[in-house]
Design an enzyme around this catalytic site. Sequence first.
Site, PDB file in Angstrom:
ATOM      1  CB  SER A   1      -0.924   0.002   1.225  1.00  0.00           C
ATOM      2  OG  SER A   1      -0.162  -0.128   2.413  1.00  0.00           O
TER       3      SER A   1
ATOM      4  CE  LYS B   1       8.939  -0.872   3.737  1.00  0.00           C
ATOM      5  NZ  LYS B   1       7.953  -1.413   4.714  1.00  0.00           N
TER       6      LYS B   1
ATOM      7  CG  ASP C   1       0.100  -4.660   8.696  1.00  0.00           C
ATOM      8  OD1 ASP C   1      -0.866  -5.447   8.594  1.00  0.00           O
ATOM      9  OD2 ASP C   1       0.602  -4.062   7.729  1.00  0.00           O
TER      10      ASP C   1
ATOM     11  CG  ASN D   1       3.585  -7.788   7.317  1.00  0.00           C
ATOM     12  OD1 ASN D   1       3.961  -7.373   6.219  1.00  0.00           O
ATOM     13  ND2 ASN D   1       2.731  -7.111   8.064  1.00  0.00           N
TER      14      ASN D   1
ATOM     15  CG  ASP E   1       5.505  -3.813   6.758  1.00  0.00           C
ATOM     16  OD1 ASP E   1       5.798  -2.800   7.436  1.00  0.00           O
ATOM     17  OD2 ASP E   1       4.672  -3.794   5.841  1.00  0.00           O
TER      18      ASP E   1
END
Length: 435
Positions: A124, A142, A272, A277, A291
């Site tokens: 996202s 990333k 999350d 992940n 993450d």
Amino acid sequence: MSRLAGFGRLAGGIAGNVLTEGAARWTRGERPRLNDLLLTPRNAARLTDELAQMRGAAMKMGQMLSLDAGDLLPPELSGILATLRDRGSTMPTTQLDATLRAEWGTDWRQRFRRFDPRPVAAASIGQVHRAETRDGRQLAVKVQYPGVAQSIDSDVDNITSLLRLSGMLPPSLDLGPVLTAAKRQLHEEADYEREGAMLAAFADQLRGDARFIVPELDRTLTTARILVMSFEEGSPIESLASEAQALRNCVFAHLVELVARELFQFGMMQTDPNFANYLYQRASGRIVLLDFGATQTVPEHVSGTYRRLITAGLAQNYARVRDEAVAAGFLGAQAVVRHPDAVAKAIAIIVDEMNRPGPLDFGDRSFVPQIREEAMPIARDRESWSIPPAELLLVQRKVSGTALLGARLGAAVDVRAILQEVMGPPPTVQPPRSS
């Protein structure tokens, strides 16, 4: 402006689908409710497509909905929304290069022997590329989508407006604290330097624990919009669903224990629960954790709330579970007053499930429809709605998402034993001193 137009297309398309579906049902003699017309596979598919294109906070909130409400939405809707966990529109190569030049300088390619312009993952807020340094280190890079951080506040406000206009949220419901917390967390997730610090903190907590791998942060290459760490191989955690039952049970027991330690020992939690992940290394039998942008501190009063709820549940003290849930904000006081029987039955289902002898079979979801049936009168009575404090919602999101992963794996784990070991013996209550 383009993002605002995207929300306009989304609202207009959903409204058109509602009118079409409503007209069709009326001609068949049905009298559908508005919520039934909104929560259709067609609208869920439109929502998923638009949010995946928009990326950023809009897509992130769609992912949250797919995890948080997965058990409460009809299966076909939660299935469509679940695709947001693995979807995301990637950056054009020119946009990627412009971002890397802005963060690393025009000669950024000189740092690498190889940099793959095709992302290995897209989510996202950013996408991940594989690279190799000139000294042979394998890195995961990333890169944040341009403009994501600047669009967070407006995205959250626009999605909330859509929910308000749809009639799905009552005007009396105070979303202010939750929206403030959502914006704060999303801004924190967009700060890759902060995420790097959280990654390093998690690595310290798990140092010496051979069950887990936390990537190693590359501090020299990490910036506010680029996060660089060691590249760790692994298979998607869901791929274990076809493995032997014993392996699934063992791996998921490690994850349940990790969540319990985050809540009761670490003082911080990666909130999350997106399945992406987690990776599993078959050769080493280790779990790769990814993450850490959503990592939050866990205040003592939050861990204390869960400790009291779990202790009451394991003692099968139904009344205390209800009172603790109300005190924490999980359950509205009006819900208890207006629907006492439904509340009591829902609590009994959960507590009895917790205390069934033997391992808890996460693959057996037969109790979920029972809870849904008892909760429906409360859900339809908007005067009974309440929103827990944001810090509780973040933790509960991780707990609920982990349970969904257990269901996906069909794992059976002795959760009671894990919780008792991690939490330790209940504190002794000293009798009052006589004067």
